[in-house]
Design a protein around this motif. Structure first.
Motif, PDB file in Angstrom:
ATOM      1  N   SER A  47       0.824  -1.203   0.000  1.00  0.00           N
ATOM      2  CA  SER A  47       0.000   0.000   0.000  1.00  0.00           C
ATOM      3  C   SER A  47       0.861   1.257   0.000  1.00  0.00           C
ATOM      4  N   TRP A  48       1.433   1.614   1.132  1.00  0.00           N
ATOM      5  CA  TRP A  48       2.170   2.863   1.248  1.00  0.00           C
ATOM      6  C   TRP A  48       3.516   2.818   0.538  1.00  0.00           C
ATOM      7  N   GLY A  49       4.138   1.673   0.474  1.00  0.00           N
ATOM      8  CA  GLY A  49       5.393   1.557  -0.262  1.00  0.00           C
ATOM      9  C   GLY A  49       5.195   1.821  -1.732  1.00  0.00           C
ATOM     10  N   LEU A  50       4.095   1.316  -2.280  1.00  0.00           N
ATOM     11  CA  LEU A  50       3.777   1.548  -3.686  1.00  0.00           C
ATOM     12  C   LEU A  50       3.481   3.023  -3.940  1.00  0.00           C
ATOM     13  N   VAL A  51       2.768   3.657  -3.044  1.00  0.00           N
ATOM     14  CA  VAL A  51       2.473   5.087  -3.178  1.00  0.00           C
ATOM     15  C   VAL A  51       3.768   5.897  -3.141  1.00  0.00           C
ATOM     16  N   PHE A  52       4.645   5.568  -2.199  1.00  0.00           N
ATOM     17  CA  PHE A  52       5.914   6.291  -2.087  1.00  0.00           C
ATOM     18  C   PHE A  52       6.769   6.118  -3.336  1.00  0.00           C
ATOM     19  N   MET A  53       6.881   4.901  -3.836  1.00  0.00           N
ATOM     20  CA  MET A  53       7.697   4.662  -5.022  1.00  0.00           C
ATOM     21  C   MET A  53       7.095   5.334  -6.256  1.00  0.00           C
ATOM     22  N   GLY A  54       5.767   5.376  -6.367  1.00  0.00           N
ATOM     23  CA  GLY A  54       5.124   6.080  -7.470  1.00  0.00           C
ATOM     24  C   GLY A  54       5.378   7.576  -7.409  1.00  0.00           C
ATOM     25  N   PHE A  55       5.294   8.135  -6.198  1.00  0.00           N
ATOM     26  CA  PHE A  55       5.578   9.561  -6.015  1.00  0.00           C
ATOM     27  C   PHE A  55       7.036   9.871  -6.346  1.00  0.00           C
ATOM     28  N   LEU A  56       7.952   9.015  -5.925  1.00  0.00           N
ATOM     29  CA  LEU A  56       9.367   9.209  -6.219  1.00  0.00           C
ATOM     30  C   LEU A  56       9.621   9.161  -7.724  1.00  0.00           C
ATOM     31  N   PHE A  57       9.021   8.213  -8.405  1.00  0.00           N
ATOM     32  CA  PHE A  57       9.176   8.093  -9.854  1.00  0.00           C
ATOM     33  C   PHE A  57       8.670   9.340 -10.571  1.00  0.00           C
ATOM     34  N   LEU A  58       7.477   9.794 -10.213  1.00  0.00           N
ATOM     35  CA  LEU A  58       6.916  10.985 -10.857  1.00  0.00           C
ATOM     36  C   LEU A  58       7.737  12.222 -10.554  1.00  0.00           C
ATOM     37  N   SER A  59       8.295  12.305  -9.357  1.00  0.00           N
ATOM     38  CA  SER A  59       9.144  13.443  -9.002  1.00  0.00           C
ATOM     39  C   SER A  59      10.416  13.465  -9.839  1.00  0.00           C
ATOM     40  N   LEU A  60      11.041  12.320 -10.017  1.00  0.00           N
ATOM     41  CA  LEU A  60      12.270  12.265 -10.808  1.00  0.00           C
ATOM     42  C   LEU A  60      12.006  12.552 -12.289  1.00  0.00           C
ATOM     43  N   VAL A  61      10.902  12.068 -12.812  1.00  0.00           N
ATOM     44  CA  VAL A  61      10.547  12.368 -14.195  1.00  0.00           C
ATOM     45  C   VAL A  61      10.243  13.860 -14.338  1.00  0.00           C
ATOM     46  N   GLY A  62       9.521  14.418 -13.378  1.00  0.00           N
ATOM     47  CA  GLY A  62       9.224  15.846 -13.408  1.00  0.00           C
ATOM     48  C   GLY A  62      10.482  16.692 -13.304  1.00  0.00           C
TER      49      GLY A  62
END
Length: 59
Positions: free
Chosen positions: A12-27
């Motif tokens: 749950s939260w690990g997936l949310v964190f990794m998704g946020f990290l991915f979008l931040s790095l792409v941004g």
């Protein structure tokens, strides 16, 4: 805390964190004003190292 609890947290939260990290790095890559930096880095391999202050006189 056992394996099932850790597994539930990662799902749950690990997936949310990794998704946020991915979008931040792409941004961060496509942020305004970074085009010049990316252009310089893309052409760095073709640089002969003969710029001002370069100490690369190996030939």
């Amino acid at each position: 805390m056992n394996y099932e609890d850790l597994r539930h947290f990662a799902d749950s939260w690990g997936l949310v964190f990794m998704g946020f990290l991915f979008l931040s790095l792409v941004g961060w890559t496509f942020r305004p004003g970074s085009g010049r930096t990316h252009e310089d880095l893309a052409h760095m391999i073709f640089d002969d190292g003969q710029e001002e202050g370069a100490d690369h006189d190996r030939e």
